[in-house]
Write an enzyme that holds these catalytic residues in place. Structure first.
Site, PDB file in Angstrom:
ATOM      1  N   SER A   1       3.964  -0.401  -8.817  1.00  5.24           N
ATOM      2  CA  SER A   1       4.278  -0.684  -7.414  1.00  5.24           C
ATOM      3  C   SER A   1       3.397  -1.826  -6.935  1.00  5.24           C
ATOM      4  CB  SER A   1       4.004   0.560  -6.550  1.00  5.24           C
ATOM      5  OG  SER A   1       4.028   0.248  -5.176  1.00  5.24           O
TER       6      SER A   1
ATOM      7  N   LYS B   1      -0.932   3.735  -9.213  1.00  4.75           N
ATOM      8  CA  LYS B   1      -0.077   2.661  -9.702  1.00  4.75           C
ATOM      9  C   LYS B   1      -0.908   1.521 -10.304  1.00  4.75           C
ATOM     10  CE  LYS B   1       3.899   4.507  -8.882  1.00  4.75           C
ATOM     11  NZ  LYS B   1       4.814   4.856  -9.981  1.00  4.75           N
TER      12      LYS B   1
ATOM     13  N   TYR C   1      -1.626   6.865  -3.959  1.00  3.21           N
ATOM     14  CA  TYR C   1      -0.477   6.342  -4.695  1.00  3.21           C
ATOM     15  C   TYR C   1      -0.808   4.978  -5.292  1.00  3.21           C
ATOM     16  CZ  TYR C   1       4.370   4.730  -5.410  1.00  3.21           C
ATOM     17  OH  TYR C   1       5.549   4.249  -5.940  1.00  3.21           O
TER      18      TYR C   1
END
Length: 251
Positions: free
Chosen positions: A142, A159, A155
């Site tokens: 991401s 990533k 998150y």
């Protein structure tokens, strides 16, 4: 139109909908057969029906469950006899808030699902087929992994780890298996709804290309990275962001 069978097989995690399903569609469209995983059996069944039950199978389970990882690889080998491509797409983002207040157990869950599961699937496909026969791995990272991402720091942290995992595996698995990553910006999926729901036009306006991403945008990138056209590319992260990083130099 009848698509010629490519003879290739892909295992795509977290692919009953969204980005994973978009990738599965792209692979089937070029003649691959696919095994898709997901947590919801009904959603998987519907996805397989849309993809074509002659081209796809569904395997239900949680990505971080090692028993599921083993079963998934065993089933794709039993069904198709090979697993040329692995796409690690399954992921989670259950928390929104500052890192200073992040529950460490939640951080562990995010890392386990987003990173450790990707490594587990890569180990198993390597040993089951790719070590002796070659292939390609694509990890879905991401843009949150390449720049600070306020309020989704756990998150983003996971990533970023996926990008490093990509480089590590690319180095170790060369020359027989190529390993690359894709780092999307906001893609219009249920998973990312919180980032644009109720204000999609506003969210899209900041992108130089004027829209949010679509699952097929990532499907096209994954198809390229698992094709002969990318045979001299490994260890790289392809940012697919609608030009959003161009804004970094503005102002």
């Amino acid at each position: 139109m009848t698509v010629q069978d490519s003879g290739k097989v892909a295992l795509i995690t977290g692919a009953s909908r969204g980005i994973g399903y978009g990738i599965a569609e792209a692979f089937v469209a070029r003649g691959d057969r696919v095994a898709i995983t997901g947590r919801n059996e009904d959603a998987l069944r519907e996805a397989v029906e849309r993809l074509g039950s002659d081209r796809a199978i569904g395997i239900a389970g949680k990505a971080h469950d090692e028993a599921h990882q083993a079963t998934a690889v065993e089933q794709v080998m039993a069904a198709f006899g090979r697993v040329d491509h692995l796409v690690n797409n399954a992921g989670t983002n259950p928390v929104f808030g500052p890192m200073a207040d992040l529950d460490l157990d939640v951080a562990r869950k995010v890392y386990e699902t987003n990173v450790i599961s990707a490594l587990g699937f890569a180990q198993r496909t390597w040993k089951a087929w790719q070590r002796e026969n070659g292939g390609a791995i694509v990890n879905i990272s991401s843009v949150a992994g390449v720049a600070p991402s306020p309020f989704i720091g756990a998150y983003g942290m996971s990533k970023a780890a996926m990008i490093n995992l990509t480089a590590q595996l690319a180095h170790e698995f060369a020359p027989v298996v190529r390993v690359n990553a894709i780092a999307p910006a906001v893609v219009r999926t249920k998973f990312a709804e919180a980032l644009y729901e109720g204000r999609e036009a506003e969210a899209a306006a900041v992108y130089p290309l004027g829209r949010l991403g679509l699952p097929e945008d990532i499907g096209g990138a994954a198809a390229f990275l698992t094709s002969a056209q990318s045979d001299w590319i490994t260890g790289q992260t392809l940012v697919v962001d609608g030009g959003i990083f161009l804004n970094a130099g503005v102002g």
